[in-house]
Design a protein around this motif. Structure first.
Motif, PDB file in Angstrom:
ATOM      1  N   UNK A  67       0.842  -1.196   0.000  1.00  0.00           N
ATOM      2  CA  UNK A  67       0.000   0.000   0.000  1.00  0.00           C
ATOM      3  C   UNK A  67       0.881   1.251   0.000  1.00  0.00           C
ATOM      4  N   UNK A  68       1.896   1.253   0.887  1.00  0.00           N
ATOM      5  CA  UNK A  68       2.816   2.396   0.960  1.00  0.00           C
ATOM      6  C   UNK A  68       3.541   2.575  -0.372  1.00  0.00           C
ATOM      7  N   UNK A  69       3.944   1.435  -0.987  1.00  0.00           N
ATOM      8  CA  UNK A  69       4.632   1.499  -2.276  1.00  0.00           C
ATOM      9  C   UNK A  69       3.729   2.075  -3.361  1.00  0.00           C
ATOM     10  N   UNK A  70       2.460   1.662  -3.343  1.00  0.00           N
ATOM     11  CA  UNK A  70       1.511   2.138  -4.353  1.00  0.00           C
ATOM     12  C   UNK A  70       1.271   3.640  -4.225  1.00  0.00           C
ATOM     13  N   UNK A  71       1.171   4.111  -2.959  1.00  0.00           N
ATOM     14  CA  UNK A  71       0.911   5.542  -2.741  1.00  0.00           C
ATOM     15  C   UNK A  71       2.091   6.407  -3.203  1.00  0.00           C
ATOM     16  N   UNK A  72       3.270   5.798  -3.289  1.00  0.00           N
ATOM     17  CA  UNK A  72       4.456   6.576  -3.646  1.00  0.00           C
ATOM     18  C   UNK A  72       4.602   6.755  -5.165  1.00  0.00           C
TER      19      UNK A  72
ATOM     20  N   UNK B 243       3.338  -0.575 -14.582  1.00  0.00           N
ATOM     21  CA  UNK B 243       3.611   0.578 -13.721  1.00  0.00           C
ATOM     22  C   UNK B 243       3.718   0.161 -12.263  1.00  0.00           C
ATOM     23  N   UNK B 244       2.615  -0.440 -11.754  1.00  0.00           N
ATOM     24  CA  UNK B 244       2.585  -0.701 -10.316  1.00  0.00           C
ATOM     25  C   UNK B 244       3.590  -1.772  -9.884  1.00  0.00           C
TER      26      UNK B 244
END
Lengths: 292, 93
Positions: free
Chosen positions: A172-177, A200-201
């Motif tokens: 989740x933290x990685x996705x928000x970045x 991308x993700x």
């Protein structure tokens, strides 16, 4: 070449060096000494060379425990990593829903291992446990204290329940970045949902996922408390993993020599795994920083 | 020394750890004298001199363990093979 102008850094790491020496290096040296001797008493020691290593390396019970351990860690990684990513993708990105989901998701992580074991021990009981009783009512012959497969699956599901949130939070933290510009570009190109994830993700998540992989591998490889509380390693030896086998040897039977030899082998396995993951992480670094 | 009695020291282990300590000091001095440049040999990753020493020693431990588990021949053969392997990794790894 970079020239060192100031050596103050050495002084600053000295406390850590001392701590590591007392907490890790000196005990490790003692373990190495124990692994080559038969300790009969405080003043009675016989040098036996590599005999304990030979004993441990040819111990069929150890091979079985190692097999179970590798299978368990592989299952944990194969399920928790994709499940964690899916959860992170499904979570609301912003607003109070996001905060609430994160708090709820993080709850299992706050529970100590022995409590997790106890919760699941009760949860899985056929007479009073919610899951156990429900399965029994549905006609499933479920009994984690008597059936090895049930015991194994219960330990696995317990670990998934306990630790998947960690992967989900990391992902989740990685996705928000990931900057919004990437998604805009994908929309302009008319990329599908899967293409966005694949190109991308997922590449952007590589760094955090490797850390998650490393953490979960190490933790699952050293698992002790939960299966100990839940099944006590049974039925038979079905859920006796490496740590528990080691404890049985060292504390239960007080075979310090073989236990020391086994600890060193365990240490070497972990060292190799750490090195592999470390190299992967090092290689992942430049890819993350690649020009956009 | 009485205070170290609990560590149950034996000569081979003392020699082993002294060699490790000497190796660390030696590598440090070598690094100061001529800093290592990361390069790529037959190993599937870019390594510095220290990385190669670590990998060489780790695989030496595995060679010795495999020898102990699989054969009844004397351990010195494994030590010899491991030493040659260490030299190969240091030179061409």
């Amino acid at each position: 070449m970079l020239k060192t102008y100031n050596n103050k850094a050495w002084l600053l790491v000295l406390p850590v060096v001392l701590c590591v020496a007392f907490s890790a290096i000196i005990p490790l040296m003692t373990v190495v000494n124990y692994s080559v001797q038969d300790i009969l008493g405080p003043d009675q020691k016989v040098f036996v060379g590599t005999e304990w290593f030979q004993l441990v390396m040819r111990d069929p019970e150890l091979h079985a425990a190692l097999g179970r351990q590798v299978l368990f860690s592989a299952a944990v990684l194969a399920i928790q990593i994709p499940l964690g990513i899916l959860l992170a993708l499904a979570l609301p990105a912003t607003g109070w829903r996001s905060s609430l989901s994160l708090v709820l998701l993080a709850m299992p992580l706050l529970i100590p291992q022995n409590v997790v074991g106890t919760i699941w021990q009760i949860y899985g009981r056929g007479d009073i446990g919610l899951a156990g009783a429900a399965l029994t009512k549905l006609g499933v012959n479920y009994n984690y204290t008597g059936n090895s497969m049930d015991a194994w699956l219960t330990v696995l599901v317990m670990d998934i329940w306990h630790w998947t949130p960690l992967i989900a939070l990391l992902a989740f933290a990685g996705l928000r970045a990931i900057p919004e510009a990437y998604y805009q570009a994908a929309r302009i190109d008319g990329a599908s949902r899967f293409a966005v994830f694949r190109f991308i993700q997922l590449p952007k998540l590589r760094g955090v996922l490797l850390i998650g992989l490393l953490l979960r591998f190490m933790d699952s490889f050293m698992i002790y408390t939960e299966p100990f509380v839940l099944t006590g390693g049974g039925p038979g030896n079905a859920t006796t993993f490496l740590s528990q086998y080691l404890t049985q040897k060292a504390v239960g039977q007080f075979d310090l020599g073989p236990a020391a030899a086994f600890s060193l082998i365990y240490f070497l396995i972990i060292l190799l795994a750490c090195f592999v993951f470390y190299s992967l992480l090092q290689n992942a670094g430049p890819a993350e920083k690649a020009p956009h | 020394m009485e205070s170290l009695a609990w560590m149950a020291w034996t000569t081979p282990v003392a020699i082993f750890f002294s060699s490790v300590a000497l190796m660390l000091v030696g590598m440090t001095l070598w690094q100061i004298k001529s800093p290592s440049i990361a390069r790529r040999g037959f190993l599937p990753l870019t390594t510095t001199r220290g990385d190669r020493l670590f990998l060489g020693l780790l695989s030496a431990a595995y060679i010795n363990l495999a020898w102990t588990g699989l054969t009844d021949l004397h351990q010195w053969f494994a030590a010899g093979i491991a030493f040659v392997w260490l030299l190969v990794v240091m030179r061409w790894g």
